[in-house]
Design a protein around this motif. Structure first.
Motif, PDB file in Angstrom:
ATOM      1  N   ALA A   1     -21.649  -4.280  -3.100  1.00 16.04           N
ATOM      2  CA  ALA A   1     -20.308  -3.818  -2.742  1.00 16.04           C
ATOM      3  C   ALA A   1     -19.291  -4.941  -2.903  1.00 16.04           C
ATOM      4  O   ALA A   1     -19.380  -5.972  -2.232  1.00 16.04           O
ATOM      5  CB  ALA A   1     -20.311  -3.308  -1.302  1.00 16.04           C
ATOM      6  N   ASP A   2     -18.348  -4.747  -3.792  1.00 16.74           N
ATOM      7  CA  ASP A   2     -17.213  -5.648  -3.958  1.00 16.74           C
ATOM      8  C   ASP A   2     -15.972  -4.905  -3.486  1.00 16.74           C
ATOM      9  O   ASP A   2     -15.729  -3.761  -3.890  1.00 16.74           O
ATOM     10  CB  ASP A   2     -17.047  -6.058  -5.415  1.00 16.74           C
ATOM     11  CG  ASP A   2     -18.209  -6.918  -5.911  1.00 16.74           C
ATOM     12  OD1 ASP A   2     -18.923  -7.471  -5.055  1.00 16.74           O
ATOM     13  OD2 ASP A   2     -18.393  -7.013  -7.138  1.00 16.74           O
ATOM     14  N   ALA A   3     -15.179  -5.544  -2.637  1.00 16.86           N
ATOM     15  CA  ALA A   3     -14.015  -4.875  -2.050  1.00 16.86           C
ATOM     16  C   ALA A   3     -12.788  -5.764  -2.160  1.00 16.86           C
ATOM     17  O   ALA A   3     -12.882  -6.997  -2.094  1.00 16.86           O
ATOM     18  CB  ALA A   3     -14.285  -4.526  -0.592  1.00 16.86           C
ATOM     19  N   THR A   4     -11.642  -5.108  -2.318  1.00 14.85           N
ATOM     20  CA  THR A   4     -10.357  -5.808  -2.397  1.00 14.85           C
ATOM     21  C   THR A   4      -9.326  -5.031  -1.585  1.00 14.85           C
ATOM     22  O   THR A   4      -9.333  -3.795  -1.595  1.00 14.85           O
ATOM     23  CB  THR A   4      -9.868  -5.911  -3.859  1.00 14.85           C
ATOM     24  OG1 THR A   4     -10.841  -6.608  -4.636  1.00 14.85           O
ATOM     25  CG2 THR A   4      -8.538  -6.646  -3.935  1.00 14.85           C
ATOM     26  N   GLN A   5      -8.468  -5.752  -0.890  1.00 18.45           N
ATOM     27  CA  GLN A   5      -7.334  -5.112  -0.212  1.00 18.45           C
ATOM     28  C   GLN A   5      -6.092  -5.965  -0.403  1.00 18.45           C
ATOM     29  O   GLN A   5      -6.107  -7.170  -0.136  1.00 18.45           O
ATOM     30  CB  GLN A   5      -7.585  -4.909   1.273  1.00 18.45           C
ATOM     31  CG  GLN A   5      -6.339  -4.368   2.007  1.00 18.45           C
ATOM     32  CD  GLN A   5      -6.574  -4.063   3.462  1.00 18.45           C
ATOM     33  OE1 GLN A   5      -7.289  -3.128   3.787  1.00 18.45           O
ATOM     34  NE2 GLN A   5      -5.980  -4.849   4.346  1.00 18.45           N
TER      35      GLN A   5
ATOM     36  N   SER B   1       2.260  -1.254   3.271  1.00 25.25           N
ATOM     37  CA  SER B   1       1.449  -0.481   2.341  1.00 25.25           C
ATOM     38  C   SER B   1       0.153  -1.233   2.049  1.00 25.25           C
ATOM     39  O   SER B   1       0.125  -2.466   2.024  1.00 25.25           O
ATOM     40  CB  SER B   1       2.212  -0.228   1.036  1.00 25.25           C
ATOM     41  OG  SER B   1       2.510  -1.452   0.386  1.00 25.25           O
ATOM     42  N   PHE B   2      -0.911  -0.463   1.840  1.00 28.20           N
ATOM     43  CA  PHE B   2      -2.242  -1.018   1.623  1.00 28.20           C
ATOM     44  C   PHE B   2      -2.832  -0.418   0.349  1.00 28.20           C
ATOM     45  O   PHE B   2      -2.765   0.798   0.130  1.00 28.20           O
ATOM     46  CB  PHE B   2      -3.169  -0.687   2.801  1.00 28.20           C
ATOM     47  CG  PHE B   2      -2.687  -1.220   4.120  1.00 28.20           C
ATOM     48  CD1 PHE B   2      -3.151  -2.423   4.625  1.00 28.20           C
ATOM     49  CD2 PHE B   2      -1.752  -0.504   4.874  1.00 28.20           C
ATOM     50  CE1 PHE B   2      -2.709  -2.901   5.840  1.00 28.20           C
ATOM     51  CE2 PHE B   2      -1.305  -0.978   6.089  1.00 28.20           C
ATOM     52  CZ  PHE B   2      -1.786  -2.180   6.579  1.00 28.20           C
ATOM     53  N   ASP B   3      -3.401  -1.268  -0.469  1.00 29.24           N
ATOM     54  CA  ASP B   3      -4.063  -0.852  -1.700  1.00 29.24           C
ATOM     55  C   ASP B   3      -5.491  -1.385  -1.640  1.00 29.24           C
ATOM     56  O   ASP B   3      -5.723  -2.591  -1.715  1.00 29.24           O
ATOM     57  CB  ASP B   3      -3.322  -1.430  -2.910  1.00 29.24           C
ATOM     58  CG  ASP B   3      -3.805  -0.830  -4.224  1.00 29.24           C
ATOM     59  OD1 ASP B   3      -4.897  -0.222  -4.230  1.00 29.24           O
ATOM     60  OD2 ASP B   3      -3.105  -0.981  -5.242  1.00 29.24           O
ATOM     61  N   LYS B   4      -6.469  -0.470  -1.488  1.00 25.21           N
ATOM     62  CA  LYS B   4      -7.866  -0.855  -1.298  1.00 25.21           C
ATOM     63  C   LYS B   4      -8.696  -0.393  -2.490  1.00 25.21           C
ATOM     64  O   LYS B   4      -8.501   0.703  -3.004  1.00 25.21           O
ATOM     65  CB  LYS B   4      -8.447  -0.214  -0.029  1.00 25.21           C
ATOM     66  CG  LYS B   4      -7.676  -0.508   1.255  1.00 25.21           C
ATOM     67  CD  LYS B   4      -8.167   0.403   2.377  1.00 25.21           C
ATOM     68  CE  LYS B   4      -7.401   0.187   3.661  1.00 25.21           C
ATOM     69  NZ  LYS B   4      -7.906  -0.979   4.388  1.00 25.21           N
ATOM     70  N   GLU B   5      -9.646  -1.240  -2.872  1.00 22.40           N
ATOM     71  CA  GLU B   5     -10.558  -0.880  -3.951  1.00 22.40           C
ATOM     72  C   GLU B   5     -11.960  -1.333  -3.586  1.00 22.40           C
ATOM     73  O   GLU B   5     -12.161  -2.473  -3.153  1.00 22.40           O
ATOM     74  CB  GLU B   5     -10.127  -1.524  -5.264  1.00 22.40           C
ATOM     75  CG  GLU B   5     -10.963  -1.100  -6.455  1.00 22.40           C
ATOM     76  CD  GLU B   5     -10.426  -1.634  -7.763  1.00 22.40           C
ATOM     77  OE1 GLU B   5     -10.981  -1.281  -8.821  1.00 22.40           O
ATOM     78  OE2 GLU B   5      -9.446  -2.415  -7.721  1.00 22.40           O
ATOM     79  N   THR B   6     -12.940  -0.436  -3.766  1.00 17.95           N
ATOM     80  CA  THR B   6     -14.336  -0.739  -3.468  1.00 17.95           C
ATOM     81  C   THR B   6     -15.208  -0.254  -4.616  1.00 17.95           C
ATOM     82  O   THR B   6     -15.080   0.890  -5.062  1.00 17.95           O
ATOM     83  CB  THR B   6     -14.790  -0.059  -2.164  1.00 17.95           C
ATOM     84  OG1 THR B   6     -13.922  -0.439  -1.096  1.00 17.95           O
ATOM     85  CG2 THR B   6     -16.211  -0.483  -1.814  1.00 17.95           C
ATOM     86  N   VAL B   7     -16.111  -1.135  -5.075  1.00 17.89           N
ATOM     87  CA  VAL B   7     -17.035  -0.813  -6.161  1.00 17.89           C
ATOM     88  C   VAL B   7     -18.430  -1.236  -5.731  1.00 17.89           C
ATOM     89  O   VAL B   7     -18.636  -2.365  -5.279  1.00 17.89           O
ATOM     90  CB  VAL B   7     -16.647  -1.538  -7.463  1.00 17.89           C
ATOM     91  CG1 VAL B   7     -17.659  -1.224  -8.568  1.00 17.89           C
ATOM     92  CG2 VAL B   7     -15.247  -1.150  -7.901  1.00 17.89           C
ATOM     93  N   ASP B   8     -19.406  -0.319  -5.842  1.00 21.43           N
ATOM     94  CA  ASP B   8     -20.789  -0.634  -5.496  1.00 21.43           C
ATOM     95  C   ASP B   8     -21.715   0.152  -6.419  1.00 21.43           C
ATOM     96  O   ASP B   8     -21.938   1.347  -6.237  1.00 21.43           O
ATOM     97  CB  ASP B   8     -21.077  -0.299  -4.030  1.00 21.43           C
ATOM     98  CG  ASP B   8     -22.451  -0.790  -3.585  1.00 21.43           C
ATOM     99  OD1 ASP B   8     -23.209  -1.300  -4.434  1.00 21.43           O
ATOM    100  OD2 ASP B   8     -22.763  -0.668  -2.380  1.00 21.43           O
ATOM    101  N   ALA B   9     -22.278  -0.546  -7.406  1.00 19.72           N
ATOM    102  CA  ALA B   9     -23.151   0.113  -8.374  1.00 19.72           C
ATOM    103  C   ALA B   9     -24.490   0.498  -7.768  1.00 19.72           C
ATOM    104  O   ALA B   9     -25.184   1.379  -8.299  1.00 19.72           O
ATOM    105  CB  ALA B   9     -23.368  -0.800  -9.579  1.00 19.72           C
TER     106      ALA B   9
END
Length: 659
Positions: free
Chosen positions: A367-371, A400-408
């Motif tokens: 899990a890689d996450a960015t906010q 304002s919040f911009d969230k991104e999560t990627v987990d292969a």
């Protein structure tokens, strides 16, 4: 929170955490003079006269910290600030602090700020206060109640501001402290500072080792803090570097039978973890005429690692994970002071830009996450009628919040981007209605956003909604500074509270039905004789569901009453003594949403004391924690189980040399 909780409650580790659990006011105005005030940070995020602290704030200064002999920031907040704290899960001094009864999510409902920089982040791990050397602290301000206008996400319960020391001109000082105690405690602290007309340097180090009360619960902490500062008549520029390294052994939770048989035992004799944290902060302040400009630029890098052992089919194997996170914050702001017709107006405007990222390495998650968050806030306060010190303040914030999560490695694979925005507002007013009586009122709206950990282990396909609260508070303070009584009545009506609900499937994060926190807070301080000072506080809070199938039921892990009292003795001749007592009411077990467990976490009382004697530049002290050797617990996550025992009695001796 601590290393153990930071790992266990992270998204990829949530199933492991579940398995492990089952196995076991008011702002201040500034004067209109053109000189820089002597105090660094207050409620308006600018310097102000120390006589104008927010009336609802609890202020702990360096002198109180020194007299009480507390050795870390978290302990100072709990023992001197009357804030309830739950025993850490990993043996660190980072107890989970709880303002206004938010239970196991308390760290997500308050904001901790260090010299204007937010320590609270986009994850379930709370601020790690043990990375702040206690000898660098000048003052701690605790402001209870909604404060999202100035501090944004998660400030419903309140804000804790930590202010580090400034060196006086042409000053040199230093300190060396040695402490030893039961449970294999060994701690060395040292600090030094030197200043000239405009330039100042300081450094502080700490090395702590302890085996702790429980088996397999060793904890080591090594920290450094150093800074340099250039000061002019109009402002200052400063840079500070903070670094910490921690290693911990995790003893795990116990069943009630295990606790009653031997609270010192470990249920997970092989689990361990570590933390590395480095932070660099640059500060700028400058005054032009009646306008102050200020900004902080801070970058923090943190690595949390943990290894847990699980047995399946008679085979024991490790499960390890490492989280690398970074947070960068840039917070420029300005304040303009205007005087007209005997009135003083303070206008504050600011921007908070924060970028947080985290990468996970493990066999079960990638899990890689960015906010990214962007906020603009405006606040205006007017003072008039000097005889009654009348004040009115209005404020608003849009974030304002911009969230991104990627987990292969997730099932199914996760690739999600979420954009959310929230608005906070506040209205505050206060007046001295009599020479020794001040009253105030404040109302507002605060919010908390779902963090990456919560969204990664949620109840449905849609992202969790933002939690919002309508906040109302009335209060009064009576008496002079050294003989004062304060009282506050508060209510937080919360929609979509974000919480871990064990009743859904096998437990997930979700938005709860409407809830409420309401109650009364009292605090008092008195100089009862020339050498004696007494402080006391009481928090009465009723935390409950107000709608849905659980309407009227108590929230879990929230004591209805917490009472603290402290007596200090400091006569001439170098003697000093300090005694503190805290009583914590019973509370619901962590999974008892239906209030049907049939048992509660028992109430408990603890006593601590310290005696010190100064001889020249030396100070020798004897201190004791939990002097009654009470066997108790404040963290228990399942009915009659999931128990993390609190520490037993511990005696300590210390020697300190000031130069």
């Amino acid at each position: 929170m601590n290393i153990h909780a930071a790992f266990c409650r992270a998204p990829a580790a949530r199933p492991l955490a579940l398995a492990l659990a089952l196995s076991a006011c008011f702002t201040v105005s500034a004067n209109a003079q053109q000189t820089m005030p002597s105090v660094v940070v207050t409620g308006a995020r600018f310097a102000s006269d120390p006589s104008l602290y927010p009336i609802a704030a609890t202020v702990i200064d360096a002198g109180q910290i020194r007299r009480a002999g507390v050795t870390d920031v978290n302990q100072a907040i709990r023992k001197l600030g009357g804030v309830y704290g739950r025993q850490s899960l990993d043996g660190s001094p980072d107890f989970s602090l709880d303002l206004r009864g938010f239970g196991s999510n308390s760290s997500q409902n308050m904001v901790v700020v260090l010299d204007g920089v937010r320590m609270s982040e986009n994850e379930l791990s709370g601020p790690i206060l043990s990375t702040i050397p206690i000898d660098t602290v000048e003052r701690i301000e605790i402001v209870r109640g909604g404060a999202s206008v100035l501090y944004g996400d998660g400030a419903t319960g309140g804000v804790i501001q930590i202010v580090t020391k400034r060196a006086a001109k042409n000053e040199g000082r230093g300190m060396l402290s040695l402490e030893a105690g039961q449970f294999g405690l060994r701690e060395v602290r040292a600090s030094a500072a030197r200043s000239w007309d405009a330039f100042a340097l300081d450094a502080s180090i700490s090395d702590l080792e302890t085996d702790n009360y429980r088996d397999h619960n060793r904890f080591d902490n090594r920290s450094f803090s150093g800074g340099l500062q250039w000061t002019t008549e109009a402002g200052r520029v400063a840079v500070r570097v903070d670094s910490a390294r921690q290693d911990a052994e995790f003893p795990g939770s116990l069943s009630l039978l295990q606790f009653e048989t031997n609270p010192e035992m470990a249920s997970t004799p092989r689990d361990f973890g570590g933390l590395e944290s480095d932070r660099v902060t640059a500060l700028f302040e400058h005054r032009i005429g009646s306008t102050d400009f200020a900004a902080e630029l801070s970058h923090r890098e943190k690595t949390v690692s943990a290894t847990y052992y699980f047995t399946f089919g008679g085979i024991t194997s490790p499960s390890a994970a490492t989280y690398d996170s970074r947070q960068t914050q840039f917070s420029p702001r300005l304040r303009h002071l205007t005087q007209f017709d005997g009135k003083l107006n303070e206008f504050v405007a600011g921007i908070d830009l924060i970028r947080w990222t985290r990468a996970t390495e493990s066999g079960f998650s990638a899990a890689d996450a960015t906010q990214d968050s962007k906020a603009l806030y405006l606040r205006d306060e007017i003072r008039w009628n000097a005889a009654h010190n009348s004040r009115l303040a209005l404020g608003v914030r849009r974030e304002s919040f911009d969230k991104e999560t990627v987990d292969a490695l997730a099932f199914p694979a996760l690739d999600e981007r979420v954009k959310q925005s929230q608005t906070a507002w506040e209205v505050q007013a206060s007046q001295d209605v009599a020479p020794l009586l001040k009253v105030y009122a404040k109302a507002g709206r605060s919010y908390r956003m779902p963090n990456s950990d919560e969204n990664a282990f949620r109840s449905g396909p849609s992202p969790l909604r933002a939690q919002t609260s309508r906040d109302l508070e009335l209060g009064a303070a009576f008496g002079p500074a050294d003989h004062q009584v304060g009282a506050r009545v508060f209510r937080h009506k919360i929609e979509d509270e974000i919480f871990y609900d064990p009743t859904i499937n096998f437990g997930v994060n979700t938005n709860l039905d409407p809830t409420r926190r309401q109650g009364v807070e009292l605090d008092a301080k008195a100089r009862i004789a020339a050498d004696w000072r007494l402080t006391a506080s009481l928090q009465h809070v009723k935390a409950e569901f107000t709608d849905g199938p659980n309407a009227g039921r108590e929230m879990v892990l929230v004591p209805e009453n917490v009472v603290s009292a402290r007596l200090s003795w400091a006569p001439a001749g170098g003697h000093s003594a300090d005694v503190g007592v805290q009583w914590v009411d019973s509370q619901r077990f962590g999974n008892d949403f239906t209030n049907n467990c049939g048992a509660r976490i028992p109430a408990y009382t603890t006593v601590d004391a310290r005696y010190a004697r100064k001889v020249g530049q030396w100070e020798f002290a004897l201190a004791g924690l939990n002097l009654g050797d009470k066997q108790y617990y404040s963290n228990a996550f399942i009915c009659r189980g999931g128990i993390y025992p609190a520490d037993g009695r511990q005696l300590r001796v210390s020697a300190r040399y000031d130069f």
